[in-house]
Design a protein around this motif. Structure first.
Motif, PDB file in Angstrom:
ATOM      1  N   ALA A 135      -9.656  19.687  10.734  1.00  0.00           N
ATOM      2  CA  ALA A 135      -9.497  18.685  11.544  1.00  0.00           C
ATOM      3  C   ALA A 135      -8.293  17.697  10.560  1.00  0.00           C
ATOM      4  N   ALA A 136      -8.634  17.674   9.360  1.00  0.00           N
ATOM      5  CA  ALA A 136      -7.635  16.770   8.549  1.00  0.00           C
ATOM      6  C   ALA A 136      -6.435  17.272   8.159  1.00  0.00           C
ATOM      7  N   ALA A 137      -6.190  18.799   8.091  1.00  0.00           N
ATOM      8  CA  ALA A 137      -5.089  19.261   8.283  1.00  0.00           C
ATOM      9  C   ALA A 137      -4.137  19.098   9.332  1.00  0.00           C
ATOM     10  N   PHE A 138      -4.719  19.410  10.260  1.00  0.00           N
ATOM     11  CA  PHE A 138      -3.953  19.375  11.872  1.00  0.00           C
ATOM     12  C   PHE A 138      -3.937  18.163  12.593  1.00  0.00           C
ATOM     13  N   GLY A 139      -4.994  17.262  12.343  1.00  0.00           N
ATOM     14  CA  GLY A 139      -4.824  16.116  13.037  1.00  0.00           C
ATOM     15  C   GLY A 139      -3.557  15.030  12.757  1.00  0.00           C
ATOM     16  N   SER A 140      -2.865  14.875  13.775  1.00  0.00           N
ATOM     17  CA  SER A 140      -1.748  14.015  13.700  1.00  0.00           C
ATOM     18  C   SER A 140      -0.630  14.934  12.883  1.00  0.00           C
ATOM     19  N   ALA A 141      -0.810  16.003  13.017  1.00  0.00           N
ATOM     20  CA  ALA A 141       0.294  17.071  12.250  1.00  0.00           C
ATOM     21  C   ALA A 141       0.098  16.883  10.860  1.00  0.00           C
ATOM     22  N   LEU A 169       0.761  -1.144  -0.101  1.00  0.00           N
ATOM     23  CA  LEU A 169      -0.104   0.119  -0.079  1.00  0.00           C
ATOM     24  C   LEU A 169       0.993   1.126   0.119  1.00  0.00           C
ATOM     25  N   GLY A 170       0.664   1.960  -1.058  1.00  0.00           N
ATOM     26  CA  GLY A 170       1.617   3.056  -1.200  1.00  0.00           C
ATOM     27  C   GLY A 170       0.965   4.511  -0.789  1.00  0.00           C
ATOM     28  N   GLY A 171       1.984   5.425  -0.708  1.00  0.00           N
ATOM     29  CA  GLY A 171       1.306   6.853  -0.086  1.00  0.00           C
ATOM     30  C   GLY A 171      -0.167   7.350  -0.964  1.00  0.00           C
ATOM     31  N   ALA A 172      -0.660   7.724  -0.021  1.00  0.00           N
ATOM     32  CA  ALA A 172      -2.177   8.455  -0.608  1.00  0.00           C
ATOM     33  C   ALA A 172      -2.448   9.538  -0.161  1.00  0.00           C
ATOM     34  N   LYS A 173      -2.956  10.483  -0.949  1.00  0.00           N
ATOM     35  CA  LYS A 173      -3.142  12.000  -0.817  1.00  0.00           C
ATOM     36  C   LYS A 173      -4.558  12.149  -1.070  1.00  0.00           C
ATOM     37  N   ASN A 174      -5.492  12.523   0.080  1.00  0.00           N
ATOM     38  CA  ASN A 174      -6.943  13.034  -0.045  1.00  0.00           C
ATOM     39  C   ASN A 174      -6.899  14.279  -0.654  1.00  0.00           C
ATOM     40  N   HIS A 175      -8.005  14.698  -1.447  1.00  0.00           N
ATOM     41  CA  HIS A 175      -8.409  15.974  -2.048  1.00  0.00           C
ATOM     42  C   HIS A 175      -9.874  16.101  -1.578  1.00  0.00           C
ATOM     43  N   ALA A 176     -10.260  17.437  -1.339  1.00  0.00           N
ATOM     44  CA  ALA A 176     -11.521  17.928  -1.290  1.00  0.00           C
ATOM     45  C   ALA A 176     -12.048  18.745  -2.332  1.00  0.00           C
ATOM     46  N   ILE A 177     -13.297  18.798  -2.594  1.00  0.00           N
ATOM     47  CA  ILE A 177     -14.014  19.491  -3.555  1.00  0.00           C
ATOM     48  C   ILE A 177     -15.282  20.228  -2.640  1.00  0.00           C
ATOM     49  N   ALA A 200      -5.013  13.613   5.463  1.00  0.00           N
ATOM     50  CA  ALA A 200      -4.611  14.665   5.753  1.00  0.00           C
ATOM     51  C   ALA A 200      -5.212  15.866   4.862  1.00  0.00           C
ATOM     52  N   ILE A 201      -5.611  15.417   3.551  1.00  0.00           N
ATOM     53  CA  ILE A 201      -6.443  16.302   2.728  1.00  0.00           C
ATOM     54  C   ILE A 201      -5.533  17.555   2.239  1.00  0.00           C
ATOM     55  N   SER A 202      -4.372  17.280   1.445  1.00  0.00           N
ATOM     56  CA  SER A 202      -3.361  18.252   1.026  1.00  0.00           C
ATOM     57  C   SER A 202      -3.894  19.204   0.060  1.00  0.00           C
ATOM     58  N   VAL A 203      -5.199  18.850  -0.575  1.00  0.00           N
ATOM     59  CA  VAL A 203      -5.477  19.997  -1.452  1.00  0.00           C
ATOM     60  C   VAL A 203      -7.006  19.978  -1.348  1.00  0.00           C
ATOM     61  N   ALA A 204      -7.511  21.165  -1.290  1.00  0.00           N
ATOM     62  CA  ALA A 204      -8.806  21.497  -1.240  1.00  0.00           C
ATOM     63  C   ALA A 204      -9.327  22.421  -2.373  1.00  0.00           C
ATOM     64  N   VAL A 205     -10.335  22.105  -3.215  1.00  0.00           N
ATOM     65  CA  VAL A 205     -10.671  22.818  -4.299  1.00  0.00           C
ATOM     66  C   VAL A 205     -12.124  23.545  -3.892  1.00  0.00           C
ATOM     67  N   ALA A 206     -12.187  24.874  -3.973  1.00  0.00           N
ATOM     68  CA  ALA A 206     -13.336  25.724  -3.759  1.00  0.00           C
ATOM     69  C   ALA A 206     -13.812  26.100  -5.016  1.00  0.00           C
ATOM     70  N   VAL A 207     -14.989  25.799  -5.284  1.00  0.00           N
ATOM     71  CA  VAL A 207     -15.795  26.229  -6.701  1.00  0.00           C
ATOM     72  C   VAL A 207     -16.421  27.406  -6.390  1.00  0.00           C
ATOM     73  N   GLY A 208     -16.264  28.391  -7.116  1.00  0.00           N
ATOM     74  CA  GLY A 208     -17.012  29.469  -7.418  1.00  0.00           C
ATOM     75  C   GLY A 208     -17.178  30.239  -6.104  1.00  0.00           C
ATOM     76  N   ASP A 209     -18.334  30.621  -5.637  1.00  0.00           N
ATOM     77  CA  ASP A 209     -18.462  31.719  -4.487  1.00  0.00           C
ATOM     78  C   ASP A 209     -17.916  30.988  -3.209  1.00  0.00           C
ATOM     79  N   ALA A 210     -17.900  29.836  -3.196  1.00  0.00           N
ATOM     80  CA  ALA A 210     -17.446  29.079  -1.837  1.00  0.00           C
ATOM     81  C   ALA A 210     -16.017  29.533  -1.574  1.00  0.00           C
TER      82      ALA A 210
END
Length: 364
Positions: A277-283, A253-261, A289-299
């Motif tokens: 919580a995802a970013a700072f939990g367990s440092a 099982l190799g490295g995984a990086k979660n993303h959020a939209i 950890a969710i390394s990338v969050a993509v906010a769409v439009g007015d969000a």
């Protein structure tokens, strides 16, 4: 990095007992919150590896023939003992990994879930029988232990990931060799003692400390039948290629990086809570950890403001301090890599809404 007098030596656990082994190499184990050396870890040599595998092979031959009732009795007892030692395990994790005690207890809880699942293994080990699949021909299948399996586990979950592997391997009749991370090895030794206290025969669960030399030995040893690995993607590829070339079954099982939209109609308070919580939990040292969050439009702008509020409110401290919400990253090299990423982002034009590069915790 400052150091202090080392009084502790961390040994292997081979064939039912702690042992220094024959290897003469050691490596320091640090408390990441203070930078001080907390122990010296013994590293295995080839003779230690051969001794461990031989003990596992002998144990596997008998353990695989023990009734499911007796196997599950050991698993139930082990589950009880782990639950009784949550605080002690958590303290060992925090002392060597750095994550706060609540995070450490959370990973132990996830490990307990796997032990509980393994307690129900008899139902999963049933085979199949099909009558008259062709004229005069019946088909049946049955499940057998593989033999000796090894687990190579990462620093970020020194209890949870070994407990993903060992209870299932042992419940199904295999002997298990754990090669934990050299950075936070102490929790593995406590798990070994709890297995022994639960009545597990000697040699069925062993802990062998080491570096690449030990890993390569496990990947190529003719008496190791299977490998389970969790870690970085490049090493996962190496583990898979090397072990399969030597005829072993492999989980890598190799490295995984979660993303959020985050869409404009999202509940932004809820989204910001989960992002923080995802970013700072367990440092941030986890796949969630969710390394990338993509906010769409007015969000976008409102979400950034809400995440900023939550980020600045995070209580950063030694993981043993009551109320701490984020502890240190595992090594100075990890900190330097993170600072480099943030600096390069700033140089590329990113807006620095919250900047933790110069954060100092007094006394640490």
């Amino acid at each position: 990095m400052s150091t202090t007098t080392v009084t502790t030596t961390i040994n292997h656990f081979i064939n039912g007992a702690e042992t220094a082994g024959e290897g003469d190499r050691t490596t320091p184990v640090y408390n990441p919150a203070t930078g001080q050396v907390s122990a010296e870890l013994r590293l295995a040599n080839r003779a230690d590896l051969d001794t461990t595998v031989a003990a596992a092979r002998k144990a596997a031959d008998s353990w695989g023939d023990i009734s499911l009732a007796k196997r599950t009795a050991v698993l139930f007892k082990f589950r009880e003992l782990v639950a009784e030692h949550v605080d002690e395990l958590a303290q060992l994790i925090t002392a060597e990994h750095g994550k706060v005690l609540s995070d450490a207890k959370g990973e132990i809880g996830r490990g307990l879930e796997v032990i509980e699942f393994a307690c129900g293994i008899p139902q999963l080990l049933k085979g199949d029988y099909s009558d008259q699949v062709s004229t005069g021909i019946d088909v049946f299948s049955f499940r057998e232990p593989l033999g000796v399996v090894a687990g190579i586990t990462p620093f970020n979950f020194p209890v949870m990931v070994p407990l993903w592997m060992a209870p299932m391997a042992i419940a199904t009749g295999n002997a298990f060799i754990l090669k934990p991370s050299e950075r936070d090895p102490s929790a593995s030794l406590l798990l070994a003692k709890l297995w022994k206290d639960a009545g597990l025969p000697d040699g069925v669960f062993q802990v062998l400390h080491g570096d690449k030399e030990t890993v390569d030995g496990l990947l190529t040893h003719p008496d190791v039948d299977g490998i389970s690995f969790v870690g970085s993607t490049p090493i996962a590829q190496y583990v898979h290629e090397t072990a399969t070339k030597h005829g072993k079954r492999v989980q890598a099982l190799g490295g995984a990086k979660n993303h959020a939209i985050i869409l404009p109609d999202a509940d932004l308070d809820n989204a910001a809570d989960h992002l923080a919580a995802a970013a700072f939990g367990s440092a941030g040292e986890r796949c969630m950890a969710i390394s990338v969050a993509v906010a769409v439009g007015d969000a976008a702008d409102l979400l950034v403001k809400k995440v900023e509020e939550r980020a600045t409110a995070v209580k950063v401290n030694n993981g043993t301090v009551p109320g701490a919400e984020m502890g240190p990253v595992i090594t100075p090299a990890s900190k330097e890599r993170i600072v480099k990423i943030v600096t390069e982002a700033e140089q590329a034009g990113a807006a620095m809404v919250v900047d933790g590069r110069d954060l100092v915790i007094p006394g640490h």
